[in-house]
Scaffold this motif. Structure first.
Motif, short mmCIF file in Angstrom:
data_model
loop_
_atom_site.label_atom_id
_atom_site.label_comp_id
_atom_site.label_asym_id
_atom_site.label_seq_id
_atom_site.Cartn_x
_atom_site.Cartn_y
_atom_site.Cartn_z
N ALA A 157 0.53 -0.91 -0.35
CA ALA A 157 0.32 -0.06 0.00
C ALA A 157 0.82 1.05 -0.14
O ALA A 157 0.71 1.74 -0.72
CB ALA A 157 -1.02 -0.15 1.46
N GLU A 158 1.96 0.94 0.37
CA GLU A 158 2.57 2.42 0.78
C GLU A 158 3.42 2.69 -1.10
O GLU A 158 4.08 3.66 -0.21
CB GLU A 158 3.96 2.42 2.29
CG GLU A 158 3.13 2.50 3.95
CD GLU A 158 3.71 2.41 4.51
OE1 GLU A 158 5.19 1.89 4.27
OE2 GLU A 158 3.67 1.94 5.82
N SER A 159 3.68 2.07 -1.38
CA SER A 159 4.86 1.39 -2.57
C SER A 159 6.00 2.24 -2.79
O SER A 159 7.00 3.20 -2.85
CB SER A 159 4.07 2.82 -3.62
OG SER A 159 2.38 2.03 -3.57
#
Length: 518
Positions: A69-71
Motif C-alpha cells: 500500500a505504501e508503494s
C-alpha cells in the motif's frame, strides 16, 4: 512498491526434495520413518512461535499489505564493500513442507520487490504487559532466485568463466535441510550440457570428487565401498587429496552420470530436520583442458544446539566439526570479500584444500545461501544470512522494523455490552419495541440490572410488555453467551493443537521425501 512477492511456494518443474532427496534411490534402502520427538517445553521460543502461529501469520500478512500500500522500497544498507567482480552472494528460499505446516510452522520469509524480508516472531513487555511482536529484518543486497531455472541461469557465469580458462568456485551454504544438495543437483544436471556445448569438439572434462568428514577424506569417484584417501601438502604449498580417482567424461550425459554416482556415495544420516542429512563437505571439481576449472562445494549443514540435542555422540562430534569448519570458511570468504592481505585458510582441513580459490586474486567465487522459511528455523536462517552479509563485506545488522500485534480473542456481545444506541436499535427490531420508552441515561448494562417489575414504567405501565422486554433481554444475553463460548472453544482448540505440537519442534527423524506446500 508496485507489487508484492512472497515465498509461500517456489515454482518448480519437479517436486522439491530435501538435501540428497533426488538421489536417495542410488543409496538403496530407506532411512526410516519419522520417529518420536523431544519436548522442549511450552516456554521455548520456537514452541511459542508455533503455538501463536495465527497471531504471527496475521502480522506478517498485514506487513506485506502495508508495504504494497505504501508503494515504498524496503530499507537499504547502502553500497556494498565487496569485490563484486570476483565474489558474489545469492540466496534461495525453499518452500515449506507439508509435515512442517502440519506441526504448525508458518512462513517467516517474504520477497518484497526482489528483497528478502525475514519476520522474527517474539514476545516483549509493553506498558507492563507481555505482548506478541514481529521484527522485520531486510537483506537488500543478496540476489534472490525464485526457481530452478533462475538458480542455474544466475550462476551460469561461473561455467562461462571456467570455459574461458578461469578458476571458479561455488559454495552451497545453509542449515541442514535447507536445499543445498537440491541446488547442487540442479547444477550437476545442467552444467555438463553448457560445458560441452561451448568447448571445442572432442574435448574432455576431468572429474574428481571427494568428501571431507571431520579430518578425514574419502574418494567419491572410486569403487564402492568408498575408500579413504590421504591429505598431503604438495610442492606448491597447497593441501591435496592424494589418491582420489580421476574420471574422464567425453559428453554431457557421461558427466551427468558420473556426478550422480558421486552424490550417491556421500555420507548421510537421518536427523530431525532432514532424513538424508549430508554429514560431510562434498567437493566436485571439473577440470578443463584449457586449464580452467569449475568446483561446486556442497557444505554440510550447520546446526544449532536444539537440533543437536537429538544427536548421538558420534553425530554431535560431527556437528562440532562441521560448525568449526564453517567458521573457518566464513573467515576466509570475508577476508577475500574485503580484500584483506591475509586469508586464514590454514584453520581447517576444508579451507586448506581450497587454498587456491580462497587466496588467488583472479579466482571467481560465489556463495548460494539456502534458507528454510520455517519459523522454528529462524535463528539458523538469520545466522546464514548474517554470514552472507559478512561475505559481501557488510557486517552491520540488517535494518529492522518492529510491530506489536493484535491478538485474536473473544469479542463479547449481548445486552451487557450495548451502549444506548445499540439498545435502541435492538428495541426497534422487537415486536413490542414501539411500546417501550427508555430514559435518556439507560444503556444495556444498566437495564440488565433492573428487575422485571421495575421495567413497567418504561413500558407505559403495561406489565405484559415489561415481561416480554425482560424475557427478550435474557434470551439475547444467552444467545451472546453461546456465541462467546463457541469462540472460546475455537481458540482453545487451536491452543490445544499448538500445545500438542510443542513436542514436535525438535524431531529425531524427519520424513524421507517431504512434499512442498502448494
Amino acid at each position: 512498491m508496485t507489487q508484492e512477492e512472497t515465498v509461500e511456494t517456489v515454482e518448480e518443474s519437479e517436486e522439491w526434495k530435501p538435501e540428497k532427496g533426488e538421489y536417495t534411490a542410488l543409496k538403496g534402502g530407506s532411512m526410516g520413518h519419522m520417529a518420536g520427538a523431544t519436548d522442549v517445553g511450552e516456554n521455548d521460543t520456537r514452541t511459542r512461535r508455533v503455538a501463536n502461529a495465527k497471531t504471527y501469520m496475521n502480522g506478517v500478512a498485514e506487513y506485506r499489505l502495508a508495504c504494497a500500500a505504501e508503494s515504498a522500497d524496503v530499507p537499504s544498507l547502502g553500497p556494498s564493500t565487496c569485490n563484486w567482480v570476483n565474489s558474489r552472494t545469492f540466496l534461495r528460499v525453499r518452500p515449506l513442507f507439508e509435515h512442517e505446516t502440519d506441526r504448525g510452522e508458518w512462513n517467516c520469509a517474504s520477497l518484497i520487490n526482489g528483497t528478502l524480508v525475514v519476520h522474527e516472531g517474539f514476545e516483549k513487555m509493553n506498558k507492563g504487559a507481555k505482548v506478541k511482536a514481529l521484527r522485520h529484518r531486510t537483506f537488500p543486497k543478496i540476489e534472490p532466485f525464485m526457481d530452478d531455472e533462475s538458480t542455474y541461469e544466475g550462476l551460469k557465469y561461473l561455467v562461462r568463466e571456467a570455459i574461458a580458462g578461469g578458476l571458479t568456485t561455488l559454495f552451497m551454504l545453509g542449515m541442514t535441510g535447507s536445499g543445498k544438495t537440491y541446488c547442487t543437483n540442479i547444477i550437476h544436471s545442467r552444467a555438463p550440457r553448457d560445458l560441452f556445448a561451448e568447448l571445442p569438439a572432442g574435448s574432455i572434462v576431468k572429474l574428481t570428487c571427494f568428501e571431507i568428514l571431520g579430518k578425514r577424506c574419502f574418494d567419491l569417484c572410486g569403487s564402492e565401498p568408498k575408500q579413504e584417501v590421504q591429505m598431503r601438502v604438495g610442492e606448491d604449498g597447497a593441501t591435496h587429496a592424494r589418491g582420489v580417482t580421476e574420471r574422464v567424461a567425453r559428453d554431457p550425459e557421461e558427466l551427468q552420470e558420473l556426478l550422480q554416482a558421486a552424490v550417491g556415495q556421500r555420507e548421510v544420516a537421518a536427523t530431525g530436520t532432514n532424513a538424508t542429512s549430508s554429514r560431510s563437505h562434498a567437493v566436485y571439481r571439473l577440470q578443463l583442458e584449457n586449464g580452467g576449472s569449475y568446483t561446486v562445494i556442497d557444505l554440510a549443514g550447520n546446526e544449532g544446539n536444539l537440533e543437536m540435542s537429538q544427536h548421538s555422540k558420534k553425530q554431535m562430534e560431527e556437528a562440532a566439526e562441521i560448525n568449526g569448519s564453517h567458521s573457518a570458511l566464513r573467515a576466509c570468504l570475508h577476508a577475500r570479500a574485503v580484500g584483506s592481505p591475509h586469508v586464514p585458510f590454514r584453520e581447517s582441513v576444508l579451507t586448506r584444500v581450497l587454498r587456491d580459490p580462497l587466496t588467488k586474486a583472479d579466482a571467481t567465487t560465489a556463495v548460494l545461501s539456502c534458507l528454510s522459511p520455517a519459523c522454528t528455523h529462524l535463528e539458523l536462517t538469520l545466522r546464514t544470512l548474517k554470514s552472507a552479509m559478512a561475505l559481501m563485506g557488510d557486517v552491520k545488522e540488517a535494518p529492522a522494523v518492529e510491530s506489536i500485534l493484535k491478538e485474536y480473542s473473544v469479542q463479547k456481545g449481548g445486552p451487557s455490552t450495548w451502549d444506548r444506541a445499540a439498545l435502541v436499535a435492538w428495541l426497534e427490531e422487537q415486536p413490542f419495541g414501539s411500546h417501550v420508552t427508555l430514559p435518556d441515561n439507560v444503556t444495556g448494562p444498566s437495564i440488565m440490572k433492573v428487575a422485571q417489575a421495575r421495567l413497567a414504567p418504561f413500558c407505559g405501565g403495561d406489565k405484559e410488555v415489561a415481561q416480554e422486554l425482560f424475557t427478550a433481554l435474557r434470551v439475547a444475553s444467552k444467545e451472546a453467551a453461546a456465541r462467546d463460548l463457541q469462540q472460546r472453544r475455537e481458540i482453545k482448540s487451536g491452543a490445544v493443537q499448538a500445545q500438542g505440537l510443542k513436542s514436535k519442534v525438535v524431531q529425531k527423524r524427519a520424513p524421507i521425501n517431504p512434499a512442498a506446500v502448494q
